[in-house]
Write an enzyme that holds these catalytic residues in place. Sequence first.
Site, mmCIF file in Angstrom:
data_model
loop_
_atom_site.group_PDB
_atom_site.id
_atom_site.type_symbol
_atom_site.label_atom_id
_atom_site.label_comp_id
_atom_site.label_asym_id
_atom_site.label_seq_id
_atom_site.Cartn_x
_atom_site.Cartn_y
_atom_site.Cartn_z
ATOM 1 N N ARG A 107 1.001 -1.353 -0.110
ATOM 2 C CA ARG A 107 -0.118 -0.163 -0.214
ATOM 3 C C ARG A 107 0.862 1.288 -0.019
ATOM 4 N NH1 ARG A 107 -5.578 -1.192 1.208
ATOM 5 N NH2 ARG A 107 -5.726 1.041 1.882
ATOM 6 N N TYR A 216 2.459 -12.836 -0.353
ATOM 7 C CA TYR A 216 2.981 -12.493 -1.827
ATOM 8 C C TYR A 216 4.178 -11.728 -1.529
ATOM 9 C CZ TYR A 216 -0.775 -9.005 -1.154
ATOM 10 O OH TYR A 216 -1.616 -8.080 -0.692
ATOM 11 N N ASP A 293 -13.358 4.096 1.398
ATOM 12 C CA ASP A 293 -13.778 3.355 2.635
ATOM 13 C C ASP A 293 -14.792 4.297 3.480
ATOM 14 O OD1 ASP A 293 -12.175 1.238 2.056
ATOM 15 O OD2 ASP A 293 -10.563 1.533 3.777
#
Length: 393
Positions: A107, A216, A293
Site C-alpha cells: 500500500r 506474496y 472506505d
Amino acid sequence: MTDHPFLVAGGGIGGLAAALGLARHGHPVRLFEQSPAFEEVGAGLQMSPNGVRALRSLGAWEAVEPYCVIPSEIHLRDGITGALLQRIRLGKPFEEQFGAPYRVCHRADLLSGLLTAARRNFKIELNPGRKVEAVAEMPSGARLTFADGTSADGAAVVAADGIRSRLREAVCGSIQPTPRGVILYRGLMPLQRVPPEIEADCVTLWLCPRGHVVHYPVSNWRNFNIVAALDGDLAECGWQAPAPSAEVARSFSGVCEDLSNLLAAPATFQRWQGADLPALPRWSSSRVVLLGDAAHATLPFLAQGAVMALEDAVILAREVTRAPGLAQGFEGYEGQRRARTARIQEQSRRMSRIYHAGGPVALARNLTLRLTKPSFALKRLEWIYRWTPENSG
C-alpha cells in the site's frame, strides 16, 4: 462547472486518487492530510486488472508500476495438509483475457506512486499536517475547519477520510463500522527471510478451519507480505496493535509445517478487528461527497478495497465534470458505484465463510477446487476484473 477548488479531506489512496481524477478533468484541488507526511502503513494489496485500468485513467500507472511485482501464479492450498487445490497461471494469457495485467504491491508503494503523480500536477495543492475537525455547507460552496483554528473554502468537499470518517456524519448521520467477527494480522519481512519451502513468487492462499492466510512479494521483490485472518473478536477494537508471531502461531495451531514455519518468520504482526460499513442511506449532500472506505469500507477477502477507491475517483471526477451541477454529478457518481461496491462488500463477507469452513463443508470446497478448471474460477471474477471507466457500474 466552477473555478473554485475542490477540497479533499484525506491524503491516503482514495484522497490522492480523487485529487488526480478531478485535476485531470481541469478542476483545481486542495488536499488536506492530518499527518505531517503522506504515508501508508497498511498491508500489501493485489492490483487486479480493474485497478490497473483505474490507475491508467488517473494518469498514475506509470508511477506505480515500477514498485509492483509480477507474480507467476495464484495458488490455493489446504492449510492443514498443505495440498495444492488449484493454481491459476498469471502472465500474458491472463492479461489478454482481461485486457490489463495483475500485479501485487505494498500500500505504501501505491501511495508513493499516486503522490508522485499528484506532485507533477500543478492543479493539485498538497497540504500535510492539517487535521480536519468539521465541514460546513454554504449556498456557494463548503468550508473545512482545521484543528489549528484555520479554515479553507471551496466548491465542495470530497470526504476520503477512511472507514472511521469524521465527515460522514455531515452526509448521513452517525454510522459506525460494523465488526464482522474476524481478526486480521499483517506481517512484513525481507524477502530473504522467507522459508525455502515457500513458493515466494506466487500469491498463495491457505484455507484453514476458522481462518486463512495469504502471502506474496511486494515492493519490487524487496519484502514479503503476510496477512492472516482468524474468526473472532477483539475486546478492544482499535485500528491496530502489535502482536508477536507466537500469537499468530497459536491461533493457527494444527496447520501444516510449511505454513507454520512461515507464520513464525516475522518478528511481529499488526493486529486489528475486521470491519466494514453497513449500507449508507446516501453518499452525498449538496456540497459533500463520500469516497472509498468512507462510503463503502469492505473486508479484504476479495482484495478490492483500495481498488474500489481508485474506481470511485475515476467515476466521481467524470460525473461532476459532465453534469450540469454538483448535486447531479454526485448523484450520477453514487448511481454508478453503489450496486458494485455493495456487491463487493457482500461477496467479501461470503468469502470469509467459504475460506474458513471446516469439516464436511471444507471437504466439499476442496473437492470442488480440485475438479474445477482455473478458467471457471476466473470467469466468476469477470464482473470485477472487466470493469472499465466506460462500462462502469
